[in-house]
Design a protein around this motif. Structure first.
Motif, PDB file in Angstrom:
ATOM      1  N   LEU A  15       0.833  -1.323   0.059  1.00  0.00           N
ATOM      2  CA  LEU A  15      -0.105   0.006   0.013  1.00  0.00           C
ATOM      3  C   LEU A  15       0.841   1.249   0.021  1.00  0.00           C
ATOM      4  CD1 LEU A  15      -3.075  -0.457  -0.073  1.00  0.00           C
ATOM      5  CD2 LEU A  15      -3.083   0.288   2.442  1.00  0.00           C
ATOM      6  N   ILE A  16       1.783   1.220   0.941  1.00  0.00           N
ATOM      7  CA  ILE A  16       2.995   2.546   0.987  1.00  0.00           C
ATOM      8  C   ILE A  16       3.456   2.642  -0.241  1.00  0.00           C
ATOM      9  CG2 ILE A  16       4.541   3.461   2.207  1.00  0.00           C
ATOM     10  CD1 ILE A  16       3.714   1.941   4.519  1.00  0.00           C
ATOM     11  N   TRP A  17       3.780   1.304  -0.906  1.00  0.00           N
ATOM     12  CA  TRP A  17       4.701   1.489  -2.390  1.00  0.00           C
ATOM     13  C   TRP A  17       3.842   2.260  -3.280  1.00  0.00           C
ATOM     14  CZ3 TRP A  17       3.507  -0.633  -6.917  1.00  0.00           C
ATOM     15  CH2 TRP A  17       4.657  -0.724  -7.910  1.00  0.00           C
ATOM     16  N   ILE A  18       2.624   1.535  -3.523  1.00  0.00           N
ATOM     17  CA  ILE A  18       1.543   2.385  -4.399  1.00  0.00           C
ATOM     18  C   ILE A  18       1.398   3.809  -4.361  1.00  0.00           C
ATOM     19  CG2 ILE A  18      -0.883   2.159  -4.960  1.00  0.00           C
ATOM     20  CD1 ILE A  18      -0.869  -0.530  -4.392  1.00  0.00           C
ATOM     21  N   ILE A  19       1.395   4.228  -2.882  1.00  0.00           N
ATOM     22  CA  ILE A  19       1.167   5.788  -2.667  1.00  0.00           C
ATOM     23  C   ILE A  19       2.439   6.387  -3.106  1.00  0.00           C
ATOM     24  CG2 ILE A  19       1.245   7.377  -0.494  1.00  0.00           C
ATOM     25  CD1 ILE A  19      -0.363   5.358   0.949  1.00  0.00           C
ATOM     26  N   VAL A  31       0.743   7.957   5.939  1.00  0.00           N
ATOM     27  CA  VAL A  31       1.569   7.088   6.374  1.00  0.00           C
ATOM     28  C   VAL A  31       2.690   7.477   7.206  1.00  0.00           C
ATOM     29  CG1 VAL A  31       1.732   6.191   3.709  1.00  0.00           C
ATOM     30  CG2 VAL A  31       3.507   7.720   4.612  1.00  0.00           C
ATOM     31  N   TYR A  32       2.611   8.646   7.694  1.00  0.00           N
ATOM     32  CA  TYR A  32       3.541   9.197   8.607  1.00  0.00           C
ATOM     33  C   TYR A  32       3.486   8.497   9.683  1.00  0.00           C
ATOM     34  CZ  TYR A  32       4.198  13.208   5.618  1.00  0.00           C
ATOM     35  OH  TYR A  32       4.269  14.092   4.408  1.00  0.00           O
ATOM     36  N   LYS A  33       2.245   8.110  10.336  1.00  0.00           N
ATOM     37  CA  LYS A  33       2.302   7.612  11.524  1.00  0.00           C
ATOM     38  C   LYS A  33       3.029   6.239  11.731  1.00  0.00           C
ATOM     39  CE  LYS A  33      -2.361   5.522  11.036  1.00  0.00           C
ATOM     40  NZ  LYS A  33      -2.486   5.905   9.442  1.00  0.00           N
ATOM     41  N   ASP A  34       3.217   5.491  10.601  1.00  0.00           N
ATOM     42  CA  ASP A  34       3.803   4.185  10.541  1.00  0.00           C
ATOM     43  C   ASP A  34       5.267   4.395  10.355  1.00  0.00           C
ATOM     44  OD1 ASP A  34       1.840   1.985  10.590  1.00  0.00           O
ATOM     45  OD2 ASP A  34       1.045   2.688   8.461  1.00  0.00           O
ATOM     46  N   ILE A  35       5.841   5.298  10.634  1.00  0.00           N
ATOM     47  CA  ILE A  35       7.264   5.489  10.796  1.00  0.00           C
ATOM     48  C   ILE A  35       7.667   4.920  12.011  1.00  0.00           C
ATOM     49  CG2 ILE A  35       7.216   7.704  12.125  1.00  0.00           C
ATOM     50  CD1 ILE A  35       9.499   6.729   9.104  1.00  0.00           C
ATOM     51  N   LYS A  36       6.716   4.682  13.109  1.00  0.00           N
ATOM     52  CA  LYS A  36       6.860   4.078  14.159  1.00  0.00           C
ATOM     53  C   LYS A  36       6.114   2.487  14.276  1.00  0.00           C
ATOM     54  CE  LYS A  36       6.688   8.254  17.158  1.00  0.00           C
ATOM     55  NZ  LYS A  36       5.873   8.778  18.185  1.00  0.00           N
ATOM     56  N   HIS A  37       5.827   1.801  12.898  1.00  0.00           N
ATOM     57  CA  HIS A  37       5.276   0.571  12.617  1.00  0.00           C
ATOM     58  C   HIS A  37       6.316  -0.663  13.454  1.00  0.00           C
ATOM     59  CE1 HIS A  37       3.568  -2.997  10.823  1.00  0.00           C
ATOM     60  NE2 HIS A  37       2.515  -2.279  10.715  1.00  0.00           N
ATOM     61  N   PRO A  38       5.850  -1.347  13.882  1.00  0.00           N
ATOM     62  CA  PRO A  38       6.685  -2.514  14.504  1.00  0.00           C
ATOM     63  C   PRO A  38       7.737  -3.207  13.449  1.00  0.00           C
ATOM     64  CG  PRO A  38       4.442  -3.127  14.905  1.00  0.00           C
ATOM     65  CD  PRO A  38       4.547  -1.640  14.162  1.00  0.00           C
ATOM     66  N   HIS A  39       7.206  -3.243  12.150  1.00  0.00           N
ATOM     67  CA  HIS A  39       7.935  -3.848  11.193  1.00  0.00           C
ATOM     68  C   HIS A  39       8.876  -2.848  10.425  1.00  0.00           C
ATOM     69  CE1 HIS A  39       8.762  -6.458   7.854  1.00  0.00           C
ATOM     70  NE2 HIS A  39       8.143  -7.452   8.380  1.00  0.00           N
ATOM     71  N   GLY A  40      10.006  -3.246  10.346  1.00  0.00           N
ATOM     72  CA  GLY A  40      11.228  -2.428   9.946  1.00  0.00           C
ATOM     73  C   GLY A  40      10.915  -2.274   8.554  1.00  0.00           C
ATOM     74  N   ASN A  41      10.683  -2.945   7.666  1.00  0.00           N
ATOM     75  CA  ASN A  41      10.398  -2.826   6.275  1.00  0.00           C
ATOM     76  C   ASN A  41       9.142  -1.974   6.027  1.00  0.00           C
ATOM     77  OD1 ASN A  41      12.527  -4.276   5.093  1.00  0.00           O
ATOM     78  ND2 ASN A  41      11.278  -5.969   5.174  1.00  0.00           N
ATOM     79  N   VAL A  42       8.334  -1.916   6.810  1.00  0.00           N
ATOM     80  CA  VAL A  42       7.079  -0.873   6.658  1.00  0.00           C
ATOM     81  C   VAL A  42       7.568   0.530   6.883  1.00  0.00           C
ATOM     82  CG1 VAL A  42       4.921  -0.020   7.646  1.00  0.00           C
ATOM     83  CG2 VAL A  42       5.402  -2.526   7.419  1.00  0.00           C
ATOM     84  N   ARG A  43       8.246   0.641   8.015  1.00  0.00           N
ATOM     85  CA  ARG A  43       9.104   1.946   8.196  1.00  0.00           C
ATOM     86  C   ARG A  43      10.053   2.147   7.020  1.00  0.00           C
ATOM     87  NH1 ARG A  43      10.049  -0.858  13.063  1.00  0.00           N
ATOM     88  NH2 ARG A  43      12.237  -0.849  12.837  1.00  0.00           N
ATOM     89  N   ARG A  44      10.574   1.330   6.441  1.00  0.00           N
ATOM     90  CA  ARG A  44      11.559   1.617   5.278  1.00  0.00           C
ATOM     91  C   ARG A  44      10.662   2.151   4.099  1.00  0.00           C
ATOM     92  NH1 ARG A  44      12.962  -1.484   1.216  1.00  0.00           N
ATOM     93  NH2 ARG A  44      11.986  -3.050   1.884  1.00  0.00           N
ATOM     94  N   MET A  45       9.704   1.569   3.894  1.00  0.00           N
ATOM     95  CA  MET A  45       8.630   2.019   2.710  1.00  0.00           C
ATOM     96  C   MET A  45       7.953   3.250   3.041  1.00  0.00           C
ATOM     97  SD  MET A  45       9.136  -0.328   0.681  1.00  0.00           S
ATOM     98  CE  MET A  45       7.975   0.392  -0.549  1.00  0.00           C
ATOM     99  N   VAL A  46       7.792   3.617   4.333  1.00  0.00           N
ATOM    100  CA  VAL A  46       7.445   5.134   4.718  1.00  0.00           C
ATOM    101  C   VAL A  46       8.677   6.032   4.061  1.00  0.00           C
ATOM    102  CG1 VAL A  46       6.914   6.705   6.489  1.00  0.00           C
ATOM    103  CG2 VAL A  46       5.995   4.469   6.617  1.00  0.00           C
ATOM    104  N   CYS A  47       9.889   5.719   4.589  1.00  0.00           N
ATOM    105  CA  CYS A  47      10.721   6.703   4.145  1.00  0.00           C
ATOM    106  C   CYS A  47      10.781   6.882   2.698  1.00  0.00           C
ATOM    107  CB  CYS A  47      12.255   6.183   4.643  1.00  0.00           C
ATOM    108  SG  CYS A  47      12.176   6.442   6.490  1.00  0.00           S
ATOM    109  N   SER A  48      10.572   5.710   1.924  1.00  0.00           N
ATOM    110  CA  SER A  48      10.643   5.432   0.348  1.00  0.00           C
ATOM    111  C   SER A  48       9.675   6.585  -0.232  1.00  0.00           C
ATOM    112  CB  SER A  48      10.650   4.295   0.012  1.00  0.00           C
ATOM    113  OG  SER A  48      10.836   4.018  -1.396  1.00  0.00           O
ATOM    114  N   ALA A  49       8.476   6.226   0.426  1.00  0.00           N
ATOM    115  CA  ALA A  49       7.372   7.131  -0.073  1.00  0.00           C
ATOM    116  C   ALA A  49       7.503   8.435  -0.226  1.00  0.00           C
ATOM    117  CB  ALA A  49       6.061   6.509   0.484  1.00  0.00           C
ATOM    118  N   ILE A  50       7.968   8.928   1.145  1.00  0.00           N
ATOM    119  CA  ILE A  50       8.231  10.315   1.391  1.00  0.00           C
ATOM    120  C   ILE A  50       9.169  10.835   0.578  1.00  0.00           C
ATOM    121  CG2 ILE A  50       9.200  11.980   2.917  1.00  0.00           C
ATOM    122  CD1 ILE A  50       8.062  10.313   5.323  1.00  0.00           C
ATOM    123  N   ASN A  51      10.085   9.904   0.092  1.00  0.00           N
ATOM    124  CA  ASN A  51      11.317  10.461  -0.733  1.00  0.00           C
ATOM    125  C   ASN A  51      10.722  10.790  -2.174  1.00  0.00           C
ATOM    126  OD1 ASN A  51      13.762  10.793  -2.131  1.00  0.00           O
ATOM    127  ND2 ASN A  51      14.123   8.755  -2.096  1.00  0.00           N
TER     128      ASN A  51
END
Length: 224
Positions: A115-119, A131-151
């Motif tokens: 979902l974050i990748w699509i965004i 997606v901002y709130k998921d920068i604290k998601h327990p799964h590291g790859n979710v947090r990485r994808m948040v950074c990627s989407a913002i970028n």
């Protein structure tokens, strides 16, 4: 033969002018194949073939009823890329709306990453804030994808999230945070990354990402 409850449909919802549909609806009512054969005045093999044909049609109709987002979650990354690249503006807006209303209902980490990748691929700034709130998601790859989407989207409102990610426990998240800050970071970002460069335990590839991001920000600020 097994009865698929998810394929149960009423007489009103089917085109009963099709002979095999009538057979299938009798089957859905719980009648045995042998009894249907007697009612319909046909042999058992023909009844079985008609039920299989009707099931195939029911499954096809069910596929058509799936939302665009549901379909995107089921296909491969390569197929998603093709689908997005060919997607007309109207469909992109529909997909964005489905993501907006469905995002908080997605609990599976793998689906959340997609979902974050699509965004990020849609490049819609109005969507990235969810997606901002998921920068604290327990799964590291979710947090990485948040950074990627913002970028990818380059939304300056995401700077605070990327600053938090610079301190993440996962080195790849820190690396992606630096990449994002290279695009949207400010003077504060430079200060934070320069401090982190002094950490002797930091991974070399993360430090390289810090250096590159700092250079990008400094050049951008000089030219602004």
């Amino acid at each position: 033969m097994e009865r698929g409850n998810d394929l149960s449909l009423s007489w009103e919802s089917y085109d009963t002018t099709k002979d095999y549909i009538i057979t299938y609806l009798l089957y859905q009512e719980g009648k045995s194949i042998e009894l249907i054969a007697k009612i319909r005045n046909m042999n058992v093999e023909r009844v079985k073939k008609q039920i299989i044909l009707a099931k195939s049609e029911a499954i096809s109709l069910k596929e058509q009823d799936k939302s665009m987002l549901e379909k995107m979650l089921e296909i491969s990354k390569t197929e998603r890329i093709k689908m997005i690249s060919r997607m007309p503006s109207k469909d992109r807006k529909t997909l964005a709306r489905e993501i907006y209303y469905g995002y908080n209902h997605i609990r599976n980490a793998e689906d959340k990453m997609i979902l974050i990748w699509i965004i990020g691929e849609l490049r819609i700034k109005e969507l990235v804030h969810i997606v901002y709130k998921d920068i604290k998601h327990p799964h590291g790859n979710v947090r990485r994808m948040v950074c990627s989407a913002i970028n990818k989207i380059g939304d300056p409102k995401g700077i605070d999230s990327l600053h938090k990610a610079l301190l993440d426990s996962k080195p790849q998240v820190r690396q992606y945070a630096a990449k994002g800050l290279g695009k949207i970071g400010d003077e504060k970002s430079i200060i934070k990354m320069k401090r982190l460069l002094g950490n002797p335990n930091e991974k070399e590839y993360v430090k390289n990402a810090f250096y590159e991001a700092i250079n990008h920000i400094e050049r951008r600020l000089e030219n602004s």
